[in-house]
Design an enzyme around this catalytic site. Structure first.
Site, PDB file in Angstrom:
ATOM      1  N   HIS A  99      65.039  22.056  63.189  1.00 55.80           N
ATOM      2  CA  HIS A  99      65.577  20.733  62.867  1.00 55.80           C
ATOM      3  C   HIS A  99      65.440  19.780  64.060  1.00 55.80           C
ATOM      4  O   HIS A  99      64.589  19.992  64.922  1.00 55.80           O
ATOM      5  CB  HIS A  99      67.011  20.852  62.363  1.00 55.80           C
ATOM      6  CG  HIS A  99      67.164  21.941  61.352  1.00 55.80           C
ATOM      7  ND1 HIS A  99      66.657  21.850  60.083  1.00 55.80           N
ATOM      8  CD2 HIS A  99      67.735  23.175  61.454  1.00 55.80           C
ATOM      9  CE1 HIS A  99      66.908  22.967  59.417  1.00 55.80           C
ATOM     10  NE2 HIS A  99      67.554  23.794  60.228  1.00 55.80           N
ATOM     11  N   GLU A 136      73.720  22.419  63.846  1.00 56.14           N
ATOM     12  CA  GLU A 136      72.701  23.443  64.056  1.00 56.14           C
ATOM     13  C   GLU A 136      71.590  22.928  64.957  1.00 56.14           C
ATOM     14  O   GLU A 136      71.073  23.668  65.808  1.00 56.14           O
ATOM     15  CB  GLU A 136      72.115  23.880  62.710  1.00 56.14           C
ATOM     16  CG  GLU A 136      71.031  24.940  62.848  1.00 56.14           C
ATOM     17  CD  GLU A 136      70.313  25.232  61.546  1.00 56.14           C
ATOM     18  OE1 GLU A 136      69.410  26.100  61.567  1.00 56.14           O
ATOM     19  OE2 GLU A 136      70.632  24.596  60.522  1.00 56.14           O
ATOM     20  N   HIS A 191      67.150  29.277  64.680  1.00 51.60           N
ATOM     21  CA  HIS A 191      67.989  28.671  63.650  1.00 51.60           C
ATOM     22  C   HIS A 191      69.377  29.294  63.640  1.00 51.60           C
ATOM     23  O   HIS A 191      69.635  30.300  64.302  1.00 51.60           O
ATOM     24  CB  HIS A 191      67.352  28.856  62.268  1.00 51.60           C
ATOM     25  CG  HIS A 191      66.146  28.011  62.034  1.00 51.60           C
ATOM     26  ND1 HIS A 191      66.205  26.754  61.483  1.00 51.60           N
ATOM     27  CD2 HIS A 191      64.833  28.249  62.295  1.00 51.60           C
ATOM     28  CE1 HIS A 191      64.986  26.247  61.403  1.00 51.60           C
ATOM     29  NE2 HIS A 191      64.132  27.136  61.893  1.00 51.60           N
ATOM     30  N   GLU A 273      67.667  33.769  62.556  1.00 56.05           N
ATOM     31  CA  GLU A 273      68.920  33.145  62.153  1.00 56.05           C
ATOM     32  C   GLU A 273      70.021  33.809  62.984  1.00 56.05           C
ATOM     33  O   GLU A 273      70.376  34.964  62.753  1.00 56.05           O
ATOM     34  CB  GLU A 273      69.170  33.361  60.660  1.00 56.05           C
ATOM     35  CG  GLU A 273      68.144  32.718  59.747  1.00 56.05           C
ATOM     36  CD  GLU A 273      68.374  31.233  59.558  1.00 56.05           C
ATOM     37  OE1 GLU A 273      69.383  30.709  60.092  1.00 56.05           O
ATOM     38  OE2 GLU A 273      67.563  30.602  58.867  1.00 56.05           O
TER      39      GLU A 273
END
Length: 309
Positions: A99, A136, A191, A273
């Protein structure tokens, strides 16, 4: 057993799951150390998030995020040269911070569809956040900067796909192209998840075999799996986190064919993750600078183990 050489087995190949293998290696797994995985049905964490605090260590008008000290505070300018000699000298690693803190201000741009080989997906997403508003996109930048420092100390050349140095993105197809153009020996996309409370535990996402629409992962499926297995094993060892309790069947590994950043890669690449930002216990870890340093170290050790094989 030397943990640097440990490759956690996976249930998909008929071997024992990561959790059991690590226990045999004498490593204690703590529930308090769990992370998270991708939200089912979402390419990566959704398209809404609360206002974000500032990116750690980067001059910005945004307010500062929790616990931003140490290696994460490296400036985006005047980067030091990698160590002249080290175990990773001559290797190139691309780190892909998931992101971008500016994505929420550019929803039209990031909602643009791009080709990912076997379909089309949004250019990028905003990512998730803790209930208290720690985004995040800020977590991924912090861990990525810490990871960059650790790898450069070992002599690696490190490239970040973004360092909060662009207004949004890059799009998922560009993220893949950056790793390809760098001729990376390994690419890791960092992430955290936005799943339901109670869903805990990290996992690593591996590329599936995709060969259509300009995507061809045929040559990277096997090396990417090895990279992912080594990262998973070292992440357990360093952080004490257990594999996800809701993705991957306890192996800490999941294979997907719907992520453009993997489908379009021509070099070994995985996603990790690190935790579920929507679970209070995981959120307490993800917002702690000391744990983020452990996360970066676990990933760095996994990359190092893979590149020194």
């Amino acid at each position: 057993m030397r943990y640097d050489d440990f490759v956690p087995p996976t249930s998909r190949t008929g071997r024992r799951p990561v959790l059991a293998a690590v226990a045999l290696a004498g490593v204690c797994l703590t529930v308090a150390g769990c992370g998270g995985g991708p939200l089912p049905g979402d390419p990566k964490g959704g398209t809404s998030r609360p206002p974000a605090p500032a990116s750690p260590g980067t001059p910005s008008p945004r307010p500062s995020s929790p616990g931003t000290t140490g290696p994460s505070a490296a400036s985006t300018s005047a980067r030091p040269e990698p160590a002249a000699r080290g175990p990773l000298t001559g290797r190139t690693v691309v780190i892909d911070p998931g992101h971008n803190p500016g994505n929420r201000e550019h929803t039209r741009e990031i909602n643009r569809q791009v080709a990912i080989g076997n379909g089309r997906k949004e250019c990028d997403t905003t990512g998730t956040a803790t209930d208290a508003g720690y985004a995040e996109a800020l977590f991924t930048l912090d861990v990525s900067r810490r990871l960059r420092t650790l790898l450069e100390e070992k002599g690696a050349r490190v490239v970040l796909t973004q360092d909060d140095d662009r207004p949004f993105g890059p799009c998922v197809d560009e993220r893949a192209r950056i790793g390809n153009a760098a001729g990376a020996d390994a690419v890791v996309s960092v992430h955290a998840d936005g799943s339901a409370t109670g869903n805990r535990g990290f996992h690593v996402i591996l590329p599936a075999a995709v060969s259509e629409g300009g995507a061809d992962t045929t040559k990277i499926v096997a090396p990417s799996r090895e990279l992912g297995e080594r990262i998973a094993g070292n992440f357990v060892r360093v952080t004490g986190s257990a594999p996800s309790n809701y993705i991957g069947g306890g192996t800490g590994l999941d294979t997907r064919d719907d992520l453009g950043g993997l489908n379009l890669s021509t070099v070994p690449k995985v996603f990790i993750e690190c935790g579920n930002m929507r679970d209070p216990r995981d959120a307490a870890l993800l917002t702690a600078a000391s744990w983020r340093q452990k996360a970066a170290l676990g990933i760095a050790d996994g990359i190092g183990s893979y590149l020194k094989r």
